[in-house]
Write a protein that holds these residues in place. Sequence first.
Motif, PDB file in Angstrom:
ATOM      1  N   ARG A   1     -13.680  -2.638  11.238  1.00  0.00           N
ATOM      2  CA  ARG A   1     -12.657  -3.257  11.589  1.00  0.00           C
ATOM      3  C   ARG A   1     -11.557  -3.312  10.269  1.00  0.00           C
ATOM      4  NH1 ARG A   1     -16.306  -7.444  12.652  1.00  0.00           N
ATOM      5  NH2 ARG A   1     -16.130  -8.447  10.793  1.00  0.00           N
TER       6      ARG A   1
ATOM      7  N   ASP B   1      -9.529  -0.201  11.290  1.00  0.00           N
ATOM      8  CA  ASP B   1      -8.252  -0.417  12.140  1.00  0.00           C
ATOM      9  C   ASP B   1      -7.271  -1.381  11.251  1.00  0.00           C
ATOM     10  OD1 ASP B   1      -9.633   0.588  14.366  1.00  0.00           O
ATOM     11  OD2 ASP B   1     -10.718  -1.102  14.979  1.00  0.00           O
ATOM     12  N   SER B   2      -7.786  -2.498  10.662  1.00  0.00           N
ATOM     13  CA  SER B   2      -6.771  -3.290   9.902  1.00  0.00           C
ATOM     14  C   SER B   2      -5.987  -2.825   8.793  1.00  0.00           C
ATOM     15  CB  SER B   2      -7.284  -4.522   9.859  1.00  0.00           C
ATOM     16  OG  SER B   2      -8.393  -4.907   8.859  1.00  0.00           O
ATOM     17  N   GLU B   3      -6.981  -2.076   7.996  1.00  0.00           N
ATOM     18  CA  GLU B   3      -6.587  -1.740   6.731  1.00  0.00           C
ATOM     19  C   GLU B   3      -6.198  -0.182   6.440  1.00  0.00           C
ATOM     20  OE1 GLU B   3      -5.246  -3.918   4.452  1.00  0.00           O
ATOM     21  OE2 GLU B   3      -6.082  -5.622   5.574  1.00  0.00           O
ATOM     22  N   LYS B   4      -6.558   0.523   7.536  1.00  0.00           N
ATOM     23  CA  LYS B   4      -6.313   2.074   7.463  1.00  0.00           C
ATOM     24  C   LYS B   4      -7.570   2.626   6.263  1.00  0.00           C
ATOM     25  CE  LYS B   4      -3.254   1.856  10.283  1.00  0.00           C
ATOM     26  NZ  LYS B   4      -3.785   1.957  11.786  1.00  0.00           N
TER      27      LYS B   4
END
Length: 612
Positions: free
Chosen positions: A208, A211-214
């Motif tokens: 996750r 996805d959200s913080e690269k």
Amino acid sequence: MSISLSRPWPSLLLAVAASVSAVIGPDTLVAQSASSSAQQVLPEAGRIVFLGDSITADGKYVEYVETVLLARSPKRYEIIDLGLSSETVSGLSEDGHAGGKFPRPDLHERLTRALDKTKPQLVVACYGMNDGIYHPYSDERFGKYESGMGDLRREASARGIAVTHLTPPVFDPVPIKDKVLPAGLDAYPKPFVGYDEVLGRYGAWLQRMADSEKWVVVDIHGAMTKALDEKRKADPAFTFARDGVHPNAEGHWVMAQPLLNAWGVKHDYQVEDLTAPQGRLSALYKAVAARQRLMKAAWMSDVGHKRPGVAPGLPLPEAQAKAAALTTEIQALLAAGPSAWVGVAKPETPAPGLVAVAAPFPGKKSDWKGYDRYEFDVEGHVASVVVPKSAAKGKPWVWHGEFFGHKPDPDVALLGKGFHIVYLKVNDMLGCPAAVQYWNGLYKVLTEQYGLGAKPALVGLSRGGLYCYNWAIANPDKVSCIYADAPVCDFKSWPGGKGKGKGDPKNWQLVLKLWGFKDEMEAAAYKGNPVDNLQLLAQRKVPLLHVYGDADDVVPWDENTGVIATRYRDLGGPIELIEKKGVGHHPHGLQDSAPIVEFILNHASVPTKAAS
């Protein structure tokens, strides 16, 4: 069971993630074609440091990654393995860890030193297996894992170092079904049966964050789960980890593939291409693994850590000088091309019932009793291997604890029967935990790189008994039999001299130092001598042969062999005794060595199947 939660939780930790990941280019979790180097997405780094727990400390997946990178990519990296057994990124440790001897090491105790000393451009971090403490999931424990990962990334970001995360490997309860506990208990002195689901949640969080913080995240857990499920379609009992935690060579190979895929390194190799004596990458892998193990030990000592029992490495400059020769060998292999990377069998015509010996060992070659002897470095210590003219089926071998070459008649006879004879020069270590770790390293080299049999016969003369028994007790499934001659089986007897023996004050002080005892009282209370720990050997019916003099006043037989015999028999283990009336500690051996040779042949040879 209480758990320390001392490090403060950070708030939003990772606003810097994008700038960090930019150092190595696109974030990707899927393989890209590597039919040409232009299609690869290799890290823009010169030096890569791997951090992790005992699975990374074992290091096979790191060695596999480096070997395939050398074979299939134009980039050349310096790869440093700094994995540390028992370590966590969360800072957590359960009560009674390691029998109460020490808490789990916390990565953050050594992280600053590790980064500042090694100065990498990329860190590959594999944590999680120990971070849930083998308990059911809890938000509190997960929060510490989350916090620890954030601290790791902040330390790296402050130095401009990129981080790639590996999801935790698989925990497998199937091979240890009698050693796991169900849900709903107040305490977990043994692992929770559903612990792999906990690791899955840790891995899902990392993904996750990708996805959200690269973040750059590579899914090891998913790859191992898929491979394990596939294997179990044919064999429901199949496992990569006999203890549920530590993968074997095949498991490490599965771990290596997602990282190679993420870097776009396409290949068609199998693990046997690296580990089998005549594998396509065998010669290249052997040199890579030798360099990795040499430099890992040196870097670990140079960086420093707080985990007891880790064998020290050479001083870094000395290790680097030794590694230079291996680098030259690797460069020559690469320049010669794929045909040079293949392990080559030694061309010999075997005698009836024997098979040709594999490729010669590295290092200095000399003659020993008419046989070739090779001496080479393993983790900073000299290993000696005497090679038979033709190897017996299964490549059996005899491993000496000490005093190699003393009373050589049994060895010469066994060489004629196709046995290899092995010795590792770690004298003045008295079979202490660090010596056991060095033996582990040599065992791995000889069995995985040179194909020697999985269960050597151990020979322990005098103080060599401490080496053989302590290693056998730590590795009870890797021993065929033990021949012990006037062996030390309790350091309180010798060199301690706490019974009827003469003792040896100099070596007694060495015991206190090697085992880290604060004083003689602590050493005298120690319950880790061979005489105290025979259960696992007895359960496996490992055959023992003790030869002793009944007038021995250096290593009194009744304080050593006598105690072993009584306790081993009470535990149901098989032991043979040969008493020498009126003989002291010397001479060792027997005037006619036939009973010794027969004992080893009977128990260490691979039996020939009867014709059907």
